[in-house]
Design an enzyme around this catalytic site. Structure first.
Site, PDB file in Angstrom:
ATOM      1  N   LEU A 134       0.862  -1.176   0.000  1.00 45.38           N
ATOM      2  CA  LEU A 134       0.000   0.000   0.000  1.00 45.38           C
ATOM      3  C   LEU A 134       0.900   1.227   0.000  1.00 45.38           C
ATOM      4  O   LEU A 134       1.988   1.213   0.587  1.00 45.38           O
ATOM      5  CB  LEU A 134      -0.898   0.038   1.245  1.00 45.38           C
ATOM      6  CG  LEU A 134      -1.974  -1.042   1.407  1.00 45.38           C
ATOM      7  CD1 LEU A 134      -2.730  -0.823   2.708  1.00 45.38           C
ATOM      8  CD2 LEU A 134      -2.933  -1.048   0.229  1.00 45.38           C
ATOM      9  N   ASP A 135       0.440   2.299  -0.639  1.00 44.16           N
ATOM     10  CA  ASP A 135       1.173   3.567  -0.575  1.00 44.16           C
ATOM     11  C   ASP A 135       1.272   4.035   0.870  1.00 44.16           C
ATOM     12  O   ASP A 135       0.450   3.658   1.723  1.00 44.16           O
ATOM     13  CB  ASP A 135       0.453   4.642  -1.399  1.00 44.16           C
ATOM     14  CG  ASP A 135       0.465   4.345  -2.889  1.00 44.16           C
ATOM     15  OD1 ASP A 135       1.311   3.565  -3.337  1.00 44.16           O
ATOM     16  OD2 ASP A 135      -0.402   4.889  -3.593  1.00 44.16           O
ATOM     17  N   ARG A 136       2.249   4.899   1.130  1.00 48.09           N
ATOM     18  CA  ARG A 136       2.439   5.419   2.488  1.00 48.09           C
ATOM     19  C   ARG A 136       1.142   6.008   3.050  1.00 48.09           C
ATOM     20  O   ARG A 136       0.792   5.778   4.212  1.00 48.09           O
ATOM     21  CB  ARG A 136       3.527   6.492   2.477  1.00 48.09           C
ATOM     22  CG  ARG A 136       3.808   7.100   3.859  1.00 48.09           C
ATOM     23  CD  ARG A 136       4.617   8.384   3.740  1.00 48.09           C
ATOM     24  NE  ARG A 136       5.939   8.160   3.207  1.00 48.09           N
ATOM     25  CZ  ARG A 136       7.036   7.943   3.957  1.00 48.09           C
ATOM     26  NH1 ARG A 136       6.939   7.905   5.279  1.00 48.09           N
ATOM     27  NH2 ARG A 136       8.211   7.769   3.388  1.00 48.09           N
ATOM     28  N   ARG A 235      -5.058   5.607  -8.003  1.00 51.65           N
ATOM     29  CA  ARG A 235      -4.880   7.056  -8.108  1.00 51.65           C
ATOM     30  C   ARG A 235      -4.759   7.496  -9.564  1.00 51.65           C
ATOM     31  O   ARG A 235      -5.358   8.504  -9.987  1.00 51.65           O
ATOM     32  CB  ARG A 235      -3.644   7.462  -7.312  1.00 51.65           C
ATOM     33  CG  ARG A 235      -3.743   7.095  -5.842  1.00 51.65           C
ATOM     34  CD  ARG A 235      -2.392   7.088  -5.162  1.00 51.65           C
ATOM     35  NE  ARG A 235      -1.799   8.421  -5.124  1.00 51.65           N
ATOM     36  CZ  ARG A 235      -0.531   8.652  -4.775  1.00 51.65           C
ATOM     37  NH1 ARG A 235       0.273   7.641  -4.469  1.00 51.65           N
ATOM     38  NH2 ARG A 235      -0.080   9.891  -4.744  1.00 51.65           N
TER      39      ARG A 235
END
Length: 302
Positions: A134-136, A235
């Site tokens: 997962l992204d930060r 995104r």
């Protein structure tokens, strides 16, 4: 002391070589096979065996468990929220603003560091293996495998799409139509190496979406599922579809409603690695996303 796991050969796998069975059925890597061979870790009906030996129905293949010698990251005390655990894996709830594992100049403070410490305190020595990322800024479910074989089996589920992931997202404009599929290949940005773009020569990427609610100001709550797992896929696809993710400073725009991108990995679903049933794990919405939803007056529609 060596620990072996026994596998009874079924008719569908007879005539396979030992090597083919280990690679195709148990999903062991070439490096793992080398380790097993060096340590006499493969037996057939209680005896050492060559990798090219053909198997017969009802044979008993014994494979040594390869013990991990470390965690792969530096154990570091920190909070770990376990949503689900069995003998093969853990599902953790990652908070926003935290990396899944060390990357670049960040060597500590990640979910992997905290999990390593948690395992250490339990007396378990096993490499910390994140099955997906997962992204930060994205919160929610992350699966960690407890051993190499479990990791391989879960990665195979990812590839076959039997491991499913669902996300909640707040976007700046409702999509049109309100439900559908974004099928657009994703590749690296030609100038900015950390960014991704929709491009004809990119890797295939498919995102399914459904509008769950809207606000008077036009903000929409989406439920999204993935057929693929490209970097920044949700995104990039949302920006491509004209409904940018709220709070996304890279592909959308910042907002006072939430201090990070409004994206949450709500559920993961997978086949249990030892039993024939599906496991579904849900991560509760974090406070900042709940507050943003309440402020935006998003009314959920079931």
């Amino acid at each position: 002391m060596k620990v072996f796991t026994a596998y009874k050969i079924t008719p569908e796998h007879e005539s396979l070589t030992v090597e083919s069975y280990l690679k195709q059925v148990l999903l062991l890597s070439g490096r793992q096979l080398q380790k097993l061979t060096r340590q006499n870790g493969i037996r057939l009906n209680g005896k050492r065996v060559f990798l090219q030996k053909k198997l017969e129905s009802n044979d008993r293949l014994q494979v040594m468990t390869l013990a991990d010698s470390g965690y792969g990251v530096q154990p570091e005390p920190g909070p770990v929220e376990i949503l689900y655990e069995d003998d093969f894996l853990l599902v953790l709830n990652k908070p926003p603003k935290q990396l899944v594992h060390p990357a670049g100049r960040t060597t500590g403070g990640t979910l992997a560091n905290f999990l390593a410490y948690h395992l250490q305190q339990r007396g378990l020595i096993t490499t910390v293996r994140a099955v997906h990322r997962l992204d930060r800024d994205t919160s929610g479910c992350v699966i960690f495998a407890k051993d190499a074989r479990s990791q391989s089996l879960l990665e195979q589920q990812l590839k076959s799409r039997s491991l499913k992931r669902a996300y909640w997202a707040l976007v700046q404009e409702p999509p049109n139509p309100p439900a559908g599929v974004i099928d657009a290949p994703i590749g690296r940005h030609p100038v900015l190496p950390n960014r991704r773009v929709v491009t004809p020569d990119g890797a295939p990427a498919v995102t399914h979406y459904r509008t769950r609610g809207t606000s008077a100001g036009g903000i929409a709550l989406l439920e999204l599922t993935l057929d693929t797992g490209r970097t920044h896929q949700i995104r990039v696809h949302l920006a491509h579809a004209g409904c940018r993710l709220l709070g996304d400073g890279m592909y959308g725009q910042r907002t006072p409603l939430i201090p990070r991108q409004a994206l949450h990995a709500a559920t993961v679903s997978f086949r249990h690695l030892a039993a024939n049933h599906t496991v579904t794990v849900t991560a509760p919405l974090p406070c900042d996303l709940t507050k943003a939803m309440n402020t935006a007056l998003v009314e959920l529609q079931t």
